[in-house]
Design a protein around this motif. Sequence first.
Motif, PDB file in Angstrom:
ATOM      1  N   PHE A 274       0.806  -1.213   0.000  1.00  0.00           N
ATOM      2  CA  PHE A 274       0.000   0.000   0.000  1.00  0.00           C
ATOM      3  C   PHE A 274       0.843   1.268   0.000  1.00  0.00           C
ATOM      4  N   ALA A 275       1.925   1.283   0.748  1.00  0.00           N
ATOM      5  CA  ALA A 275       2.798   2.459   0.809  1.00  0.00           C
ATOM      6  C   ALA A 275       4.245   1.977   0.840  1.00  0.00           C
ATOM      7  N   THR A 276       5.044   2.504  -0.028  1.00  0.00           N
ATOM      8  CA  THR A 276       6.440   2.066  -0.126  1.00  0.00           C
ATOM      9  C   THR A 276       7.397   3.255  -0.033  1.00  0.00           C
ATOM     10  N   THR A 277       6.995   4.269   0.728  1.00  0.00           N
ATOM     11  CA  THR A 277       7.878   5.415   0.951  1.00  0.00           C
ATOM     12  C   THR A 277       8.856   5.075   2.071  1.00  0.00           C
ATOM     13  N   HIS A 278      10.117   5.253   1.814  1.00  0.00           N
ATOM     14  CA  HIS A 278      11.157   4.841   2.749  1.00  0.00           C
ATOM     15  C   HIS A 278      11.535   5.963   3.712  1.00  0.00           C
ATOM     16  N   ASN A 279      12.109   5.567   4.842  1.00  0.00           N
ATOM     17  CA  ASN A 279      12.779   6.545   5.690  1.00  0.00           C
ATOM     18  C   ASN A 279      13.955   7.140   4.923  1.00  0.00           C
ATOM     19  N   LEU A 280      14.241   8.398   5.198  1.00  0.00           N
ATOM     20  CA  LEU A 280      15.327   9.103   4.521  1.00  0.00           C
ATOM     21  C   LEU A 280      16.426   9.427   5.518  1.00  0.00           C
ATOM     22  N   LEU A 281      17.671   9.215   5.122  1.00  0.00           N
ATOM     23  CA  LEU A 281      18.812   9.646   5.917  1.00  0.00           C
ATOM     24  C   LEU A 281      19.626  10.581   5.026  1.00  0.00           C
TER      25      LEU A 281
END
Length: 604
Positions: free
Chosen positions: A346-353
């Motif tokens: 459903f959602a595949t937005t990743h954490n960002l570093l």
Amino acid sequence: MRPGSSALSSAWKRFGGAVTAIALLSVIVLGKRLQTTPDRVYEPRPPPEVLRASPIRFHEEASSLGLDYRHSLYYPDPEAGSYLPLMAFPPAIAVADVDGDGWMDVYVVQPQPGLPNRLFHNEGGTHFVDIAEQVGLADTSRAYAGSMAVWADFNRDGRLDLFQSRFGCHTLFLQDAGALHFTQRSDLVHMYCSNPKAVNVADMNHDGWLDLVVGNYYPATNLASYLPVNHVFGTAGANFQGGGTDVVLGSPGGFARILFRGPSAHTTAVGISDIDDDGWPDVFAANDYTYDQMLHNEAGRGLVDVTGVAIPRVEHGLSGMDAEFAEFDDSGAMSLFVSNMYFPPFATTHNLLWKKTGPGRFVNVGDEQGVARCGWAWTGKFADFDDDGALDLFVINGKARGERVRTKEEATRSFAFVRNSIVATPPQLRERMSLVPDFGGYQLSAFERSCVFWHHEGRFYDVAPEAGVTDLEEGQAAALVDFDNDGRMDVVVANMGAPLLAYHDVTPSPGHWVGLDLVGPPGMRTPFGTKVFLHRDDGKTQMRELYPANGFRGQNDPRVHFGLGAVEHVPDVEVRWPDGRVETFGGLAVDAYAVVRYGAGSPR
């Protein structure tokens, strides 16, 4: 009117309800068969040799420590109904040594009016006692729901005060002289009213008075009659319906003038850092439904949006939740962690570093560093949990479970499928709210365990189960606090509709460490914006920047902490104070906290 439109309108009136019912019934039936597999929301399991090598260990001890708090689900519009778990205001945590006895205390915000906030006084590192009522901070008479709290010396009298933001009009509690007690001074906020999920503090214009950086999630409206259905059933237009970021300037007469007002984004967190090393605090705003923002401070005259240059929009997840600056790679430069929602398909937005590559410029290294996936992530906190000299990362997560869902086994139906299907239907179908399924039997990214990313040989590995972090609550707020002063950083977590958790760091045989209690010039008990550099014998530099309210709804222990590993002495420490003064402090004791006072070091 176009030919045939009258007939179509008449047909819709006759059969629209049936069409809607059939469409949503198919959604419900299919939704029963589709769920997000929990193990798909995390990074791949580390190699066995990494798991064996990881020393980090936690014990959950909230109950035995006396940290007795349970978050109450609350949203002021009764139309929320069964969707209350999705709409409820989250808790918040603020840590400080309120009475100056050398032990960190913990303040926890209870959003629901009429229920008390808690101030847990630290009784020598062994247990806590709630003293909120006796010191005037229970705040049970508030008319508006509580949001976030921040400790700082706002009136420059040398004592810590408390700014209490609300979903409505905010207030300030000033600490009285003499006995520990606080007096409410709403007049000093000059009727600044908004609906924030985030508050931070910094001296944005270098006038010596702390200013507020407020991240408003909702627009400035009465939420008792505002049910933002777009947040549940779609994102169409939602990116234009938030409150945005405000910078409200402090003064001897309180908070009166707005320096900056950002666009109407749903801002969830505001982080502060001097991103280009020009001596002025800049602001990062994590936004839901739209792009995050990097705002450059133009020498106190205002803020300019430099997002496209600093953090390229192509990488943004459009569901930013966290704003945590830290120097994790011994570069002497601050990087930025931004959590996002990750629950495939459903959602595949990743954490960002975002790793700093030059003045005011960053590149995302979340994937290569192994921190891109941790479910529906909220707060991320960097700390050296094993004192080996490398910062680790603790991330909490989870969204909501329906009121009839009590166990993981019952949570077989993901509301994500229902929601996505409703979003794909025509607006006239979505408007028939009476036919939308009851959320009580569903879950949305619930029962996710937190992540403990151990920093090992240049990258991060999730070792949470081995470290003893296995709870499946929907955690949102978290704060770092070394509550027993042993140099091992503990984590307090506030969950949605559940008790508080206190993860006591009991890592065996940790490395050496040093802690610094920074005391600024008169009127600046906590010198927000101070930079501290530890120049190691191996030529590498560790750096900290003092903004303890960065992140998502959690103000950390304000003391600066460095793990030293096997090094048995403390290298000289370079301190760059907010006014530009640079001093060196040497001869600090290892494995202890030291008070570092402005003007007491060797000038540089």
